[in-house]
Motif scaffolding. Sequence first.
Motif, PDB file in Angstrom:
ATOM      1  N   GLY A  19     -27.147 -12.739 -21.058  1.00  0.00           N
ATOM      2  CA  GLY A  19     -27.484 -13.390 -22.334  1.00  0.00           C
ATOM      3  C   GLY A  19     -28.962 -13.279 -22.652  1.00  0.00           C
ATOM      4  N   GLY A  20     -29.807 -13.505 -21.625  1.00  0.00           N
ATOM      5  CA  GLY A  20     -31.252 -13.394 -21.844  1.00  0.00           C
ATOM      6  C   GLY A  20     -31.660 -11.983 -22.184  1.00  0.00           C
ATOM      7  N   ALA A  21     -31.067 -11.010 -21.478  1.00  0.00           N
ATOM      8  CA  ALA A  21     -31.390  -9.607 -21.751  1.00  0.00           C
ATOM      9  C   ALA A  21     -30.987  -9.215 -23.170  1.00  0.00           C
ATOM     10  N   MET A  22     -29.847  -9.717 -23.619  1.00  0.00           N
ATOM     11  CA  MET A  22     -29.377  -9.403 -24.971  1.00  0.00           C
ATOM     12  C   MET A  22     -30.291 -10.002 -26.038  1.00  0.00           C
ATOM     13  N   LEU A  23     -30.969 -11.121 -25.659  1.00  0.00           N
ATOM     14  CA  LEU A  23     -31.890 -11.781 -26.600  1.00  0.00           C
ATOM     15  C   LEU A  23     -33.317 -11.241 -26.479  1.00  0.00           C
ATOM     16  N   GLY A  24     -33.508 -10.317 -25.553  1.00  0.00           N
ATOM     17  CA  GLY A  24     -34.830  -9.714 -25.417  1.00  0.00           C
ATOM     18  C   GLY A  24     -35.630 -10.192 -24.225  1.00  0.00           C
ATOM     19  N   PHE A  25     -35.057 -11.120 -23.435  1.00  0.00           N
ATOM     20  CA  PHE A  25     -35.763 -11.637 -22.251  1.00  0.00           C
ATOM     21  C   PHE A  25     -35.143 -11.019 -20.987  1.00  0.00           C
ATOM     22  N   GLU A  26     -35.375  -9.744 -20.792  1.00  0.00           N
ATOM     23  CA  GLU A  26     -34.716  -9.009 -19.724  1.00  0.00           C
ATOM     24  C   GLU A  26     -34.997  -9.549 -18.322  1.00  0.00           C
ATOM     25  N   ILE A  27     -36.155 -10.179 -18.143  1.00  0.00           N
ATOM     26  CA  ILE A  27     -36.528 -10.646 -16.817  1.00  0.00           C
ATOM     27  C   ILE A  27     -35.648 -11.798 -16.328  1.00  0.00           C
ATOM     28  N   LEU A  28     -34.917 -12.443 -17.277  1.00  0.00           N
ATOM     29  CA  LEU A  28     -34.039 -13.546 -16.885  1.00  0.00           C
ATOM     30  C   LEU A  28     -32.912 -13.088 -15.967  1.00  0.00           C
ATOM     31  N   ASP A  29     -32.534 -11.844 -16.084  1.00  0.00           N
ATOM     32  CA  ASP A  29     -31.458 -11.312 -15.228  1.00  0.00           C
ATOM     33  C   ASP A  29     -31.830 -11.388 -13.744  1.00  0.00           C
ATOM     34  N   PRO A  30     -32.928 -10.771 -13.316  1.00  0.00           N
ATOM     35  CA  PRO A  30     -33.281 -10.857 -11.891  1.00  0.00           C
ATOM     36  C   PRO A  30     -33.691 -12.262 -11.446  1.00  0.00           C
ATOM     37  N   VAL A  31     -34.327 -13.053 -12.318  1.00  0.00           N
ATOM     38  CA  VAL A  31     -34.705 -14.416 -11.951  1.00  0.00           C
ATOM     39  C   VAL A  31     -33.460 -15.247 -11.642  1.00  0.00           C
ATOM     40  N   ALA A  32     -32.458 -15.123 -12.519  1.00  0.00           N
ATOM     41  CA  ALA A  32     -31.197 -15.838 -12.291  1.00  0.00           C
ATOM     42  C   ALA A  32     -30.537 -15.370 -11.000  1.00  0.00           C
ATOM     43  N   GLY A  33     -30.687 -14.081 -10.693  1.00  0.00           N
ATOM     44  CA  GLY A  33     -30.117 -13.550  -9.463  1.00  0.00           C
ATOM     45  C   GLY A  33     -30.735 -14.176  -8.226  1.00  0.00           C
ATOM     46  N   ILE A  34     -32.039 -14.434  -8.273  1.00  0.00           N
ATOM     47  CA  ILE A  34     -32.712 -15.072  -7.137  1.00  0.00           C
ATOM     48  C   ILE A  34     -32.209 -16.494  -6.943  1.00  0.00           C
ATOM     49  N   VAL A  35     -32.037 -17.239  -8.048  1.00  0.00           N
ATOM     50  CA  VAL A  35     -31.529 -18.616  -7.976  1.00  0.00           C
ATOM     51  C   VAL A  35     -30.127 -18.631  -7.375  1.00  0.00           C
ATOM     52  N   VAL A  36     -29.286 -17.707  -7.817  1.00  0.00           N
ATOM     53  CA  VAL A  36     -27.917 -17.610  -7.305  1.00  0.00           C
ATOM     54  C   VAL A  36     -27.937 -17.293  -5.807  1.00  0.00           C
ATOM     55  N   SER A  37     -28.813 -16.410  -5.400  1.00  0.00           N
ATOM     56  CA  SER A  37     -28.875 -16.016  -3.992  1.00  0.00           C
ATOM     57  C   SER A  37     -29.266 -17.188  -3.096  1.00  0.00           C
ATOM     58  N   ILE A  38     -30.152 -18.049  -3.591  1.00  0.00           N
ATOM     59  CA  ILE A  38     -30.556 -19.229  -2.808  1.00  0.00           C
ATOM     60  C   ILE A  38     -29.362 -20.149  -2.589  1.00  0.00           C
ATOM     61  N   LEU A  39     -28.552 -20.349  -3.644  1.00  0.00           N
ATOM     62  CA  LEU A  39     -27.359 -21.189  -3.526  1.00  0.00           C
ATOM     63  C   LEU A  39     -26.375 -20.604  -2.519  1.00  0.00           C
ATOM     64  N   ILE A  40     -26.182 -19.303  -2.579  1.00  0.00           N
ATOM     65  CA  ILE A  40     -25.245 -18.638  -1.669  1.00  0.00           C
ATOM     66  C   ILE A  40     -25.732 -18.726  -0.223  1.00  0.00           C
ATOM     67  N   ILE A  41     -27.035 -18.510  -0.004  1.00  0.00           N
ATOM     68  CA  ILE A  41     -27.594 -18.580   1.343  1.00  0.00           C
ATOM     69  C   ILE A  41     -27.446 -19.985   1.914  1.00  0.00           C
ATOM     70  N   LYS A  42     -27.657 -21.012   1.084  1.00  0.00           N
ATOM     71  CA  LYS A  42     -27.524 -22.406   1.531  1.00  0.00           C
ATOM     72  C   LYS A  42     -26.095 -22.693   1.994  1.00  0.00           C
ATOM     73  N   VAL A  43     -25.122 -22.297   1.185  1.00  0.00           N
ATOM     74  CA  VAL A  43     -23.720 -22.521   1.528  1.00  0.00           C
ATOM     75  C   VAL A  43     -23.339 -21.753   2.788  1.00  0.00           C
ATOM     76  N   SER A  44     -23.795 -20.513   2.892  1.00  0.00           N
ATOM     77  CA  SER A  44     -23.440 -19.695   4.060  1.00  0.00           C
ATOM     78  C   SER A  44     -24.003 -20.302   5.342  1.00  0.00           C
ATOM     79  N   THR A  45     -25.190 -20.882   5.262  1.00  0.00           N
ATOM     80  CA  THR A  45     -25.795 -21.510   6.438  1.00  0.00           C
ATOM     81  C   THR A  45     -24.980 -22.717   6.894  1.00  0.00           C
ATOM     82  N   GLU A  46     -24.514 -23.529   5.935  1.00  0.00           N
ATOM     83  CA  GLU A  46     -23.710 -24.709   6.263  1.00  0.00           C
ATOM     84  C   GLU A  46     -22.388 -24.302   6.914  1.00  0.00           C
ATOM     85  N   ILE A  47     -21.738 -23.287   6.361  1.00  0.00           N
ATOM     86  CA  ILE A  47     -20.469 -22.821   6.906  1.00  0.00           C
ATOM     87  C   ILE A  47     -20.674 -22.204   8.293  1.00  0.00           C
ATOM     88  N   PHE A  48     -21.765 -21.458   8.454  1.00  0.00           N
ATOM     89  CA  PHE A  48     -22.087 -20.846   9.745  1.00  0.00           C
ATOM     90  C   PHE A  48     -22.238 -21.915  10.827  1.00  0.00           C
TER      91      PHE A  48
END
Length: 303
Positions: free
Chosen positions: A178-207
């Motif tokens: 959505g951000g890229a379509m509106l001209g804010f292309e950098i939102l794509d990788p920034v959102a990816g970093i936020v998502v990765s932090i959530l995934i890493i947190k959950v994986s650590t708890e399950i581990f």
Amino acid sequence: MNDNEKIIVDSKARMDIVNDVGIKTLIANVVLSIIKIIAGIVAKSSAMVADGFHTVSDVISTIAVMIGVKFSEKEADESHPYGHERIESVLTVFLALILLFTGVGIALTAIKSIMHNDFSKPGILALIAAILSIVTKEGMYRYTMKYANKINSTALKADAWHHRSDAFSSIGTLFGIGGAMLGFEILDPVAGIVVSILIIKVSTEIFMQGINQLVDKSADKETVGKIEDTIKHIDGVKRVDDVKTRLHGSRLYVDVEIAVDKNITVFEGHKIAQVVHDTIEKNLPDVKHCMVHVNPYRDRGEK
């Protein structure tokens, strides 16, 4: 029946539940991953293509869960007298590592995009695919977790979190697209970093949950307290001398020492111990086996 209420099932029924949940989510994941990868290619969205391959990892993990639980439900044999439940714990650790590597991979890709200013403007098809993925994967998480809680399967819970991690990934993808379509292309990788932090947190708890089951971690204080309170109310038990517990896969082994009247016969002491054994195993569905040791009752200072 409450969705989170545990049910007592035998090995076959437990396996049937895991297979039923696994097959349904497996089919849904195969279809969804194909849709997302095709949508990402057509709409020129690298984020959606990556999200599609994240869903492919869910297909792999679901198959692993079905195989792992099948082996963990095998009856005890001469080589494995305590059963095979720990296979499920090993599988839980394996799935957690898959989650961890997925999260790290998303983060590295996002960081690389930012460092190289490698941004793109995707098409509307990618946005639609992201919304479809969020709704579908959250539904799969709730469905899988419902049955994971009912049969207390750590591997199935790990698989449920794979579904939710994919939903998180798709949320990040949605904002990025959505951000890229509106001209804010950098939102794509920034959102990816936020998502990765959530995934890493959950994986650590399950581990850590899987590791605790492999190293004979004791049950929580609430469970131990419930065991002690149950024993104290059984006729003939003068005192609870000791309670030890250890996790064995998703099940629990309990070793207790009780004190009974020192003047009763061995047979009478055995009958009291049998009642303790049966009561614990009946009232606590997670307990696979309760071992009871009988001591003669003495005052604390008496030799």
